[in-house]
Motif scaffolding. Structure first.
Motif, PDB file in Angstrom:
ATOM      1  N   ASP A   1      -3.720   0.039  -4.392  1.00  0.00           N
ATOM      2  CA  ASP A   1      -4.983   0.686  -4.048  1.00  0.00           C
ATOM      3  C   ASP A   1      -6.021  -0.389  -3.715  1.00  0.00           C
ATOM      4  OD1 ASP A   1      -7.078   2.441  -3.800  1.00  0.00           O
ATOM      5  OD2 ASP A   1      -7.413   2.624  -5.967  1.00  0.00           O
TER       6      ASP A   1
ATOM      7  N   VAL B   1       0.849  -1.201   0.000  1.00  0.00           N
ATOM      8  CA  VAL B   1       0.000   0.000   0.000  1.00  0.00           C
ATOM      9  C   VAL B   1       0.885   1.252   0.000  1.00  0.00           C
ATOM     10  CG1 VAL B   1      -1.605   1.331   1.447  1.00  0.00           C
ATOM     11  CG2 VAL B   1      -2.064  -1.082   0.963  1.00  0.00           C
TER      12      VAL B   1
ATOM     13  N   GLY C   1      -1.530   2.201   7.462  1.00  0.00           N
ATOM     14  CA  GLY C   1      -2.068   3.075   6.421  1.00  0.00           C
ATOM     15  C   GLY C   1      -2.966   2.372   5.423  1.00  0.00           C
ATOM     16  N   ILE C   2      -3.421   1.161   5.787  1.00  0.00           N
ATOM     17  CA  ILE C   2      -4.340   0.421   4.906  1.00  0.00           C
ATOM     18  C   ILE C   2      -5.761   0.935   5.172  1.00  0.00           C
ATOM     19  CG2 ILE C   2      -5.266  -1.868   4.349  1.00  0.00           C
ATOM     20  CD1 ILE C   2      -2.601  -3.048   5.461  1.00  0.00           C
ATOM     21  N   ARG C   3      -6.511   1.183   4.091  1.00  0.00           N
ATOM     22  CA  ARG C   3      -7.886   1.670   4.275  1.00  0.00           C
ATOM     23  C   ARG C   3      -8.780   0.520   4.751  1.00  0.00           C
ATOM     24  NH1 ARG C   3     -11.864   3.571  -0.443  1.00  0.00           N
ATOM     25  NH2 ARG C   3     -13.695   3.807   0.861  1.00  0.00           N
TER      26      ARG C   3
ATOM     27  N   VAL D   1     -12.441  -0.920   6.227  1.00  0.00           N
ATOM     28  CA  VAL D   1     -13.879  -0.654   6.284  1.00  0.00           C
ATOM     29  C   VAL D   1     -14.585  -1.820   6.967  1.00  0.00           C
ATOM     30  CG1 VAL D   1     -13.877   0.758   4.180  1.00  0.00           C
ATOM     31  CG2 VAL D   1     -14.343  -1.707   4.024  1.00  0.00           C
TER      32      VAL D   1
ATOM     33  N   GLU E   1      -4.725  -0.386  10.167  1.00  0.00           N
ATOM     34  CA  GLU E   1      -4.864   1.082  10.214  1.00  0.00           C
ATOM     35  C   GLU E   1      -3.514   1.739  10.471  1.00  0.00           C
ATOM     36  OE1 GLU E   1      -9.536   1.544  11.451  1.00  0.00           O
ATOM     37  OE2 GLU E   1      -8.016   1.433  13.014  1.00  0.00           O
TER      38      GLU E   1
ATOM     39  N   GLU F   1     -19.895  -1.724   4.488  1.00  0.00           N
ATOM     40  CA  GLU F   1     -19.440  -0.713   3.516  1.00  0.00           C
ATOM     41  C   GLU F   1     -18.980  -1.324   2.196  1.00  0.00           C
ATOM     42  OE1 GLU F   1     -17.023   2.573   5.544  1.00  0.00           O
ATOM     43  OE2 GLU F   1     -17.257   1.065   7.112  1.00  0.00           O
TER      44      GLU F   1
ATOM     45  N   ILE G   1      -9.102  -1.862  -0.573  1.00  0.00           N
ATOM     46  CA  ILE G   1      -9.877  -1.633   0.647  1.00  0.00           C
ATOM     47  C   ILE G   1      -9.796  -2.938   1.441  1.00  0.00           C
ATOM     48  CG2 ILE G   1     -12.198  -1.268   1.567  1.00  0.00           C
ATOM     49  CD1 ILE G   1     -12.827   0.291  -0.995  1.00  0.00           C
TER      50      ILE G   1
END
Ligand SMILES: O=C(CO)[C@H](O)[C@H](O)COP(=O)(O)O
Length: 224
Positions: free
Chosen positions: A48, A43, A66-68, A70, A63, A74, A50
């Motif tokens: 890119d 990442v 820096g990993i998105r 959800v 987190e 979602e 989720i």
């Protein structure tokens, strides 16, 4: 190769299956944690994706990298889940839950198009059951379920932590059931799934698509 190196080798091979734009389920445990670290590196280098974590611990780790991250509500689909295991047999049936996260792990895996399982060599077994099968139960029923687990042929014990019953991310308890060998995992899974008070058991049948095992001779794969 040490067990840690075998875990890392399997994790590296698994992470290669992650592509831009994917929704990725992130497993829980020491092997999965190595995989999450590797995802974090990718990442940072521009991948890119989720991520849907399978535990609070994995969510925190992801987190921090820096990993998105959800929640399940979602995303409409999970493309790929990568997770560790406590045992895997030649039919890709698993015992999971050594880390107490198998409820969320199974939900995420069930919603995934594909599940890749990663492990060190010793997790590969001919027959499931040497590892105590974790059964997540609601606290109200925990004591009452011990004789039921015994009647199924196991020696059950409530998992403890710091002198108190261990609580899962969902606030449930775990009964670790020592079977020694499980002759019919499908039948046991069905029995446990239909026992009132049992929230989820650690038998994963028909979940794993691809299994990557780190060994001294490289990463062995089975499945697809
Ligand atoms: O199912 C799990 C957690 O609930 C883990 O995947 C399993 O316990 C393997 O953990 P590790 O990679 O630390 O050996």
């Amino acid at each position: 190769m040490t067990e840690d190196e075998q875990k890392l080798a399997a994790a590296k091979a698994a992470v290669e299956h992650i592509k831009d734009g994917m929704v990725v389920g992130l497993g829980t445990g020491s092997t999965a944690a190595k995989m999450v670290d590797l995802v974090g590196e990718r990442v940072k280098n521009g991948l890119d994706i989720i991520a849907v974590p399978t535990s609070e611990a994995t969510a925190r780790q992801a987190e921090a990298l820096g990993i998105r991250v959800v929640g399940l509500d979602e995303v409409s689909v999970i493309d790929l889940t990568i997770d560790g295991t406590d045992e895997v047999d030649p039919e890709k049936r698993l015992i999971k839950g050594g880390g107490g996260a198998h409820l969320r792990e199974k939900i995420v895996a069930s919603l995934s198009d594909r599940m890749i399982v990663i492990a060190e060599n010793k997790k590969m077994v001919g027959k499931l059951g040497a590892f105590k099968l974790p059964v997540e139960v609601i606290p109200f029923a925990a004591g009452a379920l011990l004789p039921k687990m015994e009647a199924l042929g196991s020696t059950p014990e409530i998992r403890m932590k710091d002198g108190q019953p261990f609580l899962t991310d969902e606030g449930n308890q775990i009964i670790d059931c020592a079977f020694g060998e499980i002759d019919d995992p499908e039948e046991l899974a069905l029995t446990l799934s239909t026992t009132p008070g049992v929230v989820e058991h650690g038998l994963f049948i028909d979940y794993a698509d691809l299994v990557l095992i780190g060994t001294d001779d490289g990463v062995k794969t089975f499945g697809g």
